[in-house]
Enzyme design. Structure first.
Site, PDB file in Angstrom:
ATOM      1  N   GLU A  45      36.883  44.647  47.140  1.00  0.00           N
ATOM      2  CA  GLU A  45      38.643  45.245  47.668  1.00  0.00           C
ATOM      3  C   GLU A  45      38.493  46.616  48.106  1.00  0.00           C
ATOM      4  OE1 GLU A  45      40.701  43.947  46.494  1.00  0.00           O
ATOM      5  OE2 GLU A  45      40.166  41.776  45.947  1.00  0.00           O
ATOM      6  N   GLY A  47      38.061  45.809  52.014  1.00  0.00           N
ATOM      7  CA  GLY A  47      38.386  45.025  53.633  1.00  0.00           C
ATOM      8  C   GLY A  47      36.958  44.032  53.705  1.00  0.00           C
ATOM      9  N   LYS A  48      36.226  43.825  53.079  1.00  0.00           N
ATOM     10  CA  LYS A  48      34.905  42.739  53.607  1.00  0.00           C
ATOM     11  C   LYS A  48      35.360  41.691  54.923  1.00  0.00           C
ATOM     12  CE  LYS A  48      33.257  41.574  50.137  1.00  0.00           C
ATOM     13  NZ  LYS A  48      33.986  42.400  48.982  1.00  0.00           N
ATOM     14  N   THR A  49      36.674  41.647  53.891  1.00  0.00           N
ATOM     15  CA  THR A  49      37.299  39.794  54.762  1.00  0.00           C
ATOM     16  C   THR A  49      37.982  40.079  55.696  1.00  0.00           C
ATOM     17  OG1 THR A  49      37.783  38.249  52.429  1.00  0.00           O
ATOM     18  CG2 THR A  49      39.365  38.259  54.515  1.00  0.00           C
ATOM     19  N   LYS A  70      32.873  31.586  53.672  1.00  0.00           N
ATOM     20  CA  LYS A  70      32.951  32.373  52.006  1.00  0.00           C
ATOM     21  C   LYS A  70      32.370  31.146  51.775  1.00  0.00           C
ATOM     22  CE  LYS A  70      36.384  35.264  49.591  1.00  0.00           C
ATOM     23  NZ  LYS A  70      35.302  36.677  49.554  1.00  0.00           N
ATOM     24  N   GLU A 154      31.077  36.031  54.380  1.00  0.00           N
ATOM     25  CA  GLU A 154      31.477  36.798  53.774  1.00  0.00           C
ATOM     26  C   GLU A 154      30.831  36.772  52.472  1.00  0.00           C
ATOM     27  OE1 GLU A 154      35.320  38.098  51.449  1.00  0.00           O
ATOM     28  OE2 GLU A 154      34.881  37.153  53.529  1.00  0.00           O
ATOM     29  N   GLY A 155      29.831  37.619  52.033  1.00  0.00           N
ATOM     30  CA  GLY A 155      29.221  37.733  50.909  1.00  0.00           C
ATOM     31  C   GLY A 155      30.558  38.059  49.572  1.00  0.00           C
ATOM     32  N   GLY A 157      32.015  40.233  45.971  1.00  0.00           N
ATOM     33  CA  GLY A 157      31.543  41.468  45.639  1.00  0.00           C
ATOM     34  C   GLY A 157      31.153  42.664  45.759  1.00  0.00           C
ATOM     35  N   LEU A 245      44.906  50.729  57.807  1.00  0.00           N
ATOM     36  CA  LEU A 245      45.840  49.782  58.476  1.00  0.00           C
ATOM     37  C   LEU A 245      46.925  49.291  57.436  1.00  0.00           C
ATOM     38  CD1 LEU A 245      43.635  48.659  61.045  1.00  0.00           C
ATOM     39  CD2 LEU A 245      44.807  50.139  61.272  1.00  0.00           C
TER      40      LEU A 245
END
Length: 276
Positions: A45, A47-49, A70, A154-155, A157, A245
């Site tokens: 949580e 902001g990787k995405t 992912k 994207e990893g 965790g 943002l």
């Protein structure tokens, strides 16, 4: 078989038909393998995405063909068209990555392992009676890399999240031969999390090409002081600072990444050429 999860091996016939159909749509010759980048973070949580989507958008604005991936996702929902799908579960973040791709891609290729409960992936896999393996992820990545200039992976965790009894997230970029970009969530504790993550990435024998700061706490105190400390202490350059943002979009995130994109492209290309 657990109704909440169909493993890549169990659903292979359906996946093979979907991917074979996709391959027939204008890919008679396999282009050279594109460059890739693995996105990890200081925690979940953070902001990787959003960073993944922002990087995809920034590269696309430069005329690049970009696909995303992912490989492992927990917290998935049944698809509205479950009976006809190659992967019956869908993850919201993976769907956003799929929508951002420069061309249509089968969902199972973007997200080979999808689990229903929003818990640690190795626990979700055990509950579903599934063993997460590298081979299906490697195969999906290679297919994507053959169709694009860039693949952003994207990893899940944080960097050391377990994926099995003797298997952690760190094994993914090693298997895919990808350099690593660290997303630092700007909140209290980020200095410790970032330094420990960077140390672990390097101890894993992988190349940390850079880091991106992402504002996840609008009330964080001493943001500039923390950024100065991160710049001084992390063993890789800052590739961008994304402020808080309220409604982030790929385009808005990309606006904060253009200045470091050239360095990131050069660093990632060098790593990919030399091997991560």
């Amino acid at each position: 078989m657990n109704d909440e999860m169909i493993s890549p091996m169990a659903s292979a016939p359906r996946q093979e038909r979907a991917l074979a159909s996709e391959s027939r749509q204008g890919h008679a010759q396999t282009p050279p393998r594109g460059r890739g980048l693995f996105i990890t973070g200081t925690d979940t949580e953070i902001g990787k995405t959003e960073v993944t989507l922002g990087l995809m958008s920034a590269l696309q604005q430069r005329g690049q063909r970009v696909l995303g991936m992912k490989p492992i996702a927990a917290g998935c929902e049944p698809s509205a068209e479950e009976a006809r799908n190659d992967q019956p579960l869908r993850n919201e973040d993976a769907l956003r990555i799929q929508a951002q791709c420069s061309q249509p891609v089968a969902y199972a290729r973007i997200n080979p392992y999808a689990f229903a409960p929003p818990i640690a992936p190795h626990i979700a896999a055990a509950q579903a009676g599934v063993e997460i393996a590298l081979a299906p992820i490697q195969s999906a990545y290679q297919q994507l890399a053959a169709q694009a200039d860039w693949v952003i992976v994207e990893g899940v965790g944080g960097w050391r999240v377990p994926l099995g009894p003797e298997f952690t997230l760190a094994d993914l970029p090693r298997a895919l031969e990808l350099p690593v970009l660290l997303v630092v969530g700007l909140r209290l504790g980020c200095l410790n999390h970032a330094l420990l993550s960077a140390e672990s990435i390097q101890a894993s024998g992988l190349r940390l090409v850079g880091w991106i700061a992402n504002g996840v706490d609008p009330a964080m105190a001493a943001v500039e002081g923390n950024l100065a400390s991160l710049r001084a202490l992390l063993p890789a350059p800052c590739m961008g600072v994304i402020p808080w943002l309220e409604t982030p979009t790929p385009e808005r995130v990309a606006d904060h990444l253009h200045s470091g994109l050239e360095r990131l492209q050069c660093a990632a290309e060098l790593s990919c050429n030399q091997g991560a």
